[in-house]
Design a protein around this motif. Structure first.
Motif, short mmCIF file in Angstrom:
data_model
loop_
_atom_site.label_atom_id
_atom_site.label_comp_id
_atom_site.label_asym_id
_atom_site.label_seq_id
_atom_site.Cartn_x
_atom_site.Cartn_y
_atom_site.Cartn_z
N ASN A 155 0.58 -1.39 -0.01
CA ASN A 155 -0.33 -0.24 -0.12
C ASN A 155 1.03 1.29 -0.10
OD1 ASN A 155 -2.01 1.91 0.48
ND2 ASN A 155 -2.73 0.99 2.27
N PRO A 156 1.12 2.39 -1.22
CA PRO A 156 1.92 3.16 -0.97
C PRO A 156 1.94 4.13 -0.04
CG PRO A 156 -0.15 3.32 -3.07
CD PRO A 156 -0.16 1.79 -2.20
N VAL A 157 0.35 4.03 0.35
CA VAL A 157 -0.18 5.38 1.62
C VAL A 157 1.06 4.73 2.65
CG1 VAL A 157 -1.66 4.29 2.60
CG2 VAL A 157 -1.64 6.76 2.27
N GLU A 158 1.18 3.47 3.21
CA GLU A 158 2.60 4.00 4.23
C GLU A 158 3.88 3.55 4.21
OE1 GLU A 158 2.25 -0.95 5.63
OE2 GLU A 158 0.73 -1.25 4.57
N LEU A 159 4.17 3.60 2.41
CA LEU A 159 5.37 3.99 2.68
C LEU A 159 5.61 5.85 2.49
CD1 LEU A 159 8.46 3.82 1.80
CD2 LEU A 159 7.78 3.23 -0.95
N THR A 160 4.76 6.39 1.72
CA THR A 160 4.28 7.84 1.93
C THR A 160 4.45 8.57 3.70
OG1 THR A 160 2.94 8.18 0.14
CG2 THR A 160 3.50 9.81 2.10
N TYR A 161 3.87 7.53 4.41
CA TYR A 161 4.00 8.01 6.36
C TYR A 161 4.97 7.72 6.83
CZ TYR A 161 -1.27 7.55 6.72
OH TYR A 161 -2.76 8.04 5.86
N LEU A 162 5.95 6.69 5.98
CA LEU A 162 7.38 6.64 6.04
C LEU A 162 8.54 8.10 5.72
CD1 LEU A 162 8.57 3.48 8.08
CD2 LEU A 162 9.46 2.84 5.60
N LYS A 163 8.28 7.88 4.09
CA LYS A 163 8.70 8.46 4.40
C LYS A 163 8.93 10.02 4.67
CE LYS A 163 7.45 11.18 0.61
NZ LYS A 163 7.51 11.89 1.39
N ASP A 164 7.32 10.16 4.99
CA ASP A 164 7.57 11.38 5.93
C ASP A 164 7.60 11.44 7.85
OD1 ASP A 164 6.46 13.19 3.64
OD2 ASP A 164 4.28 12.11 4.19
N GLY A 165 7.87 10.15 7.83
CA GLY A 165 8.16 10.57 9.58
C GLY A 165 6.83 10.04 10.31
N GLY A 166 5.72 9.04 9.07
CA GLY A 166 4.86 9.22 10.05
C GLY A 166 3.44 9.89 9.57
N LYS A 167 2.15 8.98 10.31
CA LYS A 167 0.50 9.45 9.58
C LYS A 167 0.72 11.23 10.20
CE LYS A 167 -4.15 8.05 9.42
NZ LYS A 167 -4.72 7.10 10.08
N ASP A 168 1.09 10.92 11.05
CA ASP A 168 0.67 12.62 11.33
C ASP A 168 1.27 13.85 10.19
OD1 ASP A 168 2.42 11.24 12.75
OD2 ASP A 168 2.51 12.96 14.42
N LYS A 169 3.10 13.26 10.18
CA LYS A 169 3.36 14.63 9.28
C LYS A 169 3.22 14.93 7.93
CE LYS A 169 7.44 14.95 11.94
NZ LYS A 169 8.49 14.75 12.70
N THR A 170 2.88 13.68 7.47
CA THR A 170 2.30 13.29 6.36
C THR A 170 1.04 14.51 6.31
OG1 THR A 170 2.89 11.16 5.67
CG2 THR A 170 1.31 11.69 4.55
N GLU A 171 -0.05 13.65 7.26
CA GLU A 171 -1.16 15.06 7.27
C GLU A 171 -1.17 16.27 7.07
OE1 GLU A 171 -4.22 12.32 9.77
OE2 GLU A 171 -4.37 11.67 8.20
N ARG A 172 0.21 16.42 8.20
CA ARG A 172 0.05 17.89 8.20
C ARG A 172 0.92 18.26 6.52
NH1 ARG A 172 5.23 20.29 12.13
NH2 ARG A 172 6.19 18.70 10.69
N ARG A 173 1.32 17.67 6.14
CA ARG A 173 2.18 18.32 5.16
C ARG A 173 1.16 18.41 3.91
NH1 ARG A 173 3.07 15.42 0.18
NH2 ARG A 173 2.95 13.14 1.90
N ARG A 174 0.71 17.26 3.46
CA ARG A 174 -0.64 17.48 2.56
C ARG A 174 -1.53 18.88 3.23
NH1 ARG A 174 -3.17 11.51 2.37
NH2 ARG A 174 -1.65 10.97 1.29
N ARG A 175 -1.87 18.82 4.36
CA ARG A 175 -2.85 20.74 5.14
C ARG A 175 -1.71 21.39 3.93
NH1 ARG A 175 -3.95 17.80 8.97
NH2 ARG A 175 -2.44 18.44 10.79
N CYS A 176 -0.65 22.07 4.64
CA CYS A 176 0.62 22.34 4.28
C CYS A 176 0.44 22.72 2.78
CB CYS A 176 1.65 22.65 4.94
SG CYS A 176 2.54 22.61 6.27
N GLU A 177 0.70 22.19 1.80
CA GLU A 177 0.93 21.75 0.92
C GLU A 177 -0.84 22.37 -0.30
OE1 GLU A 177 3.40 18.60 -0.15
OE2 GLU A 177 1.96 18.45 -0.65
N LEU A 178 -2.47 22.00 0.50
CA LEU A 178 -2.94 22.65 -0.39
C LEU A 178 -3.26 24.32 0.22
CD1 LEU A 178 -6.03 19.27 1.08
CD2 LEU A 178 -4.59 19.71 -1.19
#
Ligand SMILES: CCCCCCCCCCCCCCCC(=O)SCCNC(=O)CCNC(=O)[C@H](O)C(C)(C)COP(=O)(O)OP(=O)(O)OC[C@H]1O[C@@H](n2cnc3c(N)ncnc32)[C@H](O)[C@@H]1OP(=O)(O)O
Ligand SMILES: Cc1cc2nc3c(=O)[nH]c(=O)nc-3n(C[C@H](O)[C@H](O)[C@H](O)COP(=O)(O)OP(=O)(O)OC[C@H]3O[C@@H](n4cnc5c(N)ncnc54)[C@H](O)[C@@H]3O)c2cc1C
Length: 684
Positions: free
Chosen positions: A39-62
């Motif tokens: 599941n690519p989203v698992e790798l996204t979380y890993l690369k970003d340093g965790g699900k919360d960091k992914t969500e924060r990044r996405r929020r900033c980008e959006l």
């Protein structure tokens, strides 16, 4: 005709996917996503340093992507003046919005800025990228209290003016002078020759009001070398250059079209004594010089920038492989069996051999950037406590990795472009901007060959230290260990062992470093002065530094997988990617592994066979691996790399907006073609 970027804000995004749910996905791309084994989203979380960091990044980008104030027509259709103006306009909006959105954390600011600038340069890039870091690193406390609030609140806009027309690499040879005058307690800045003109600093041509200027300090008739000074360049009332200051734009470049890289000359310009940045060295009112605790502290801003560039390269290479892999999944070419659909070009082995090494490198460099950033923070903290012991190590590591990763990154982006055939050459592909934005990383912040030679200089010292049996820093500890004889691999499965692969790169690095040290010794033994011996040994030194960096990246990749918690499916694919990165590296540098008999022909055959086998494993997961980088279309800015894979529709829509299509018949027809054709007709 004004074209806005596709504003997709009204379309809902799913929890796991960052992308708007497309109306129609190209079936080939959908098939790839359905077939992936993780599941690519698992790798996204890993690369970003965790699900919360992914969500924060996405929020900033959006926040940036969905902001109507930041939309504009495609920069490919803008002339340079318009591009510069647009970049400044956006930089001002970005500054306002960062405040409105209360983005106080540096990481959030950077995420927001990179989403807002998309594939263009940031109009205040040098202000945030070098001016502020230089002030933070080089001001004493009183100076920080005065200058930082002005710079942080954009009351002044800055740049970093070091390079001159005559010298960029050899900074000890810079000619701009800062001569102290104790009578008025001022420094007099002067450009004594044409070659001493500051040349290249970004945002200096038209934007900056101030600069951190690197100049040769003279006091009491003595020269003390390069020091940083803060200098006001333009009036804060009307932006006119101040008396004695010559400023301008250096003209169009290969890329960076929105950037006003500039020139700067001083004609005996006086600045107060306290405009010398005095954290590490000082000049007292009567002209007494106090030297720094480490001779190279003036260079520390460049170390920080080189560390950042490793992450930048990983990011750009990830974008390039995302575009090329997605496009290769939807592009079909050359019927193999009559009447049967042409294959996806991603199925061609040659295409996989072009793309997968850079896909693997993009992950390897991402993980490497985490480690080097962490090390930078550690050393910075030590330095803040007055301990400068690790500065040379950090310099060697950052200079080498900046060079090693940017060589591969630049090459990878170009290979990705070529892998997209003709469409890769269109601005619609995103490659021209991506390539030209990334290409100068091999040159700025230290030209790559020169940087690798700096790493080699450090490694040569370490080789001598190791020979004497003295202690070495962790990242070069391997130089004090004995060579391990031959590679123990007996079969292909042995060669998939991460430890064995890392050992192979360690062996190669140690051998090449020791060989370079021996060549230097024998050159000096023949009576050559040090600098002649150094020049004679350049080819060995460069190879040694490069092999050291290659080993560092392989070792970091292996350690990341060993030390990080992840699901079995993600571990499985990252393991294959790491094996592929290392085995492909051995295959490409086979001579180095064969030269001293560490590997034999039979082992090399197995390496090559494994490279082929791993292609299959990566092939199934290739689209998921690039999806995991999680680039929204608005950030990728490529019609070939669109998430929905509807490439041809997007290219046609984009082409319709070309300024040449504004009218059916272009002016030049009446001006030139018509007269020509009518006169030719008469002759027929
Ligand atoms: C919100 C945010 C948004 C951000 C958005 C960003 C957008 C961002 C856009 C970016 C846009 C592009 C921005 C480009 C900006 C430029 O390009 S700025 C200009 C950069 N210029 C350079 O990098 C110049 C390269 N040259 C050099 O660094 C030096 O000349 C060299 C090559 C290191 C040689 O220096 P040198 O003084 O001649 O030294 P040398 O005699 O070779 O001796 C070397 C000794 O110094 C030591 N040394 C050398 N350098 C260092 C160092 N740095 N530290 C510690 N020790 C050092 C060595 O370890 C060695 O030590 P020993 O072995 O003697 O113990
Ligand atoms: C887009 C861009 C933005 C920039 N922004 C800034 C900025 O904001 N501020 C700023 O101050 N500067 C800036 N620069 C300048 C940049 O930092 C320098 O161009 C860079 O450091 C390289 O120096 P150089 O141009 O003198 O190259 P040179 O040193 O002249 O390199 C030319 C060739 O000589 C070789 N060479 C040079 N010295 C050696 C050696 N000792 N041993 C072996 N080979 C050698 C190099 O490997 C290279 O092949 C920018 C440059 C670019 C392209």
């Amino acid at each position: 005709m004004i074209v806005l970027f596709n504003c997709t804000c009204a379309v809902p995004t799913t929890m796991d996917s960052f992308h708007p749910v497309p109306v129609k996905v190209n079936p080939d791309l959908q098939k790839e996503r359905d077939a992936a084994l993780f599941n690519p989203v698992e790798l996204t979380y890993l690369k970003d340093g965790g699900k919360d960091k992914t969500e924060r990044r996405r929020r900033c980008e959006l926040l940036a992507i969905n902001d109507p104030d930041l939309q504009h027509k495609d920069i490919s259709f803008m002339a340079r003046n318009e591009r510069y103006s647009n970049a400044v306009r956006k930089a001002v909006i970005i500054a306002r919005k960062i405040k409105e959105h209360r983005l106080t954390n540096m990481e959030e600011k950077q995420l927001y800025i990179s989403a807002a600038t998309q594939y263009d340069t940031y109009g205040f890039g040098l202000h945030y990228g070098m001016f502020l870091p230089a002030l933070s690193a080089q001001c004493d406390e009183e100076q920080r209290n005065y200058w930082l609030p002005l710079a942080e609140n954009l009351k002044i806009l800055g740049t970093y003016a070091q390079t001159e027309l005559g010298h960029g690499t050899f900074i000890r040879g810079l000619e701009t002078t800062a001569i102290y005058d104790p009578k008025t307690e001022e420094f007099v800045l002067h450009t004594p020759t044409l070659s001493a003109l500051k040349w290249w600093p970004g945002n200096m041509g038209k934007t900056a009001t101030h600069a951190v200027v690197l100049a040769q300090l003279y006091t009491n008739g003595k020269s003390y070398g390069l020091h940083p000074f803060i200098v006001q360049l333009r009036s804060l009332e009307n932006h006119q250059p101040l008396p004695g200051i010559t400023l301008g734009d250096i003209g169009p470049k290969l890329g960076f079209h929105s950037f006003d890289n500039g020139f700067l000359g001083f004609d005996h310009v006086r600045i107060p004594r306290r405009n010398m940045l005095m954290k590490y060295s000082q000049v007292s009112p009567d002209g007494f010089y106090i030297k720094p605790i480490h001779a190279k502290l003036t260079y520390s801003t460049m170390v920080e920038a080189r560390v950042t560039l490793v992450s930048d390269i990983a990011y750009s290479l990830s974008q390039a492989v995302t575009i090329a892999v997605r496009y290769s999944a939807v592009r079909r070419q050359t019927e193999q069996i009559k009447g049967v659909k042409e294959p996806q070009i991603l199925d061609y082995r040659t295409q996989q051999l072009k793309l997968f090494p850079y896909l693997a490198a993009a992950y390897a460099f991402t993980f490497t950037s985490f480690v080097i950033t962490g090390r930078y923070i550690e050393v910075q903290n030590e330095m803040n406590d007055g301990n400068m012991e690790s500065l040379s190590e950090l310099h060697a590591l950052s200079a080498g990795l900046k060079a090693f990763t940017s060589y591969v990154g630049n090459e990878g982006i170009e290979v990705c472009r070529l892998s997209c055939g003709g469409h890769g050459y269109s601005q619609a592909s995103g490659f021209p901007e991506l390539y030209t934005l990334t290409a100068p990383i091999s040159t700025f912040e230290g030209e790559n060959t020169v940087m690798l030679l700096q790493t080699a200089r450090y490694l040569m010292k370490c080789a001598t230290t190791a020979k004497r049996g003295l202690e070495l820093p962790r990242f070069v500890l391997y130089l004090s260990q004995r060579q391990k004889g031959q590679c123990p691999a007996r079969n292909e499965s042995d060669l998939l062992d991460h430890g064995l692969l890392s050992d192979a790169f360690e062996h190669r690095a140690r051998r090449l470093v020791i060989e370079a040290a021996q060549k230097m010794q024998s050159n000096i033994g023949k009576g050559n002065p040090q600098h002649v011996a150094w020049n004679n040994c350049h080819m060995y030194l460069l190879k040694a530094a490069s092999a050291h960096c290659h080993f560092y990246v392989v070792q970091t990749f292996v350690k990341y997988i060993n030390d990080t918690e992840m699901s079995d499916a993600v571990r499985d694919i990252l393991t294959s990617l790491c094996q592929f990165y290392a085995l492909h590296g051995i295959w490409q540098n086979a001579g180095d592994f064969l030269q001293d008999g560490y590997m034999n022909g039979n082992q090399l055959d197995m390496v090559q066979s494994l490279v082929g086998k791993l292609l299959d494993k990566i092939r199934i997961n290739a689209v998921a691996l690039v999806d995991a980088f999680d680039f929204r279309d608005e950030i990728l800015c490529s019609k070939l790399g669109k998430y929905d894979g509807n490439v041809y529709e997007a290219m046609y829509e984009w082409a319709k907006n070309s300024p040449l299509n504004k009218t059916e018949v272009h002016d030049s027809y009446n001006k030139y073609l018509r007269p020509l054709m009518q006169s030719s007709k008469a002759k027929l």
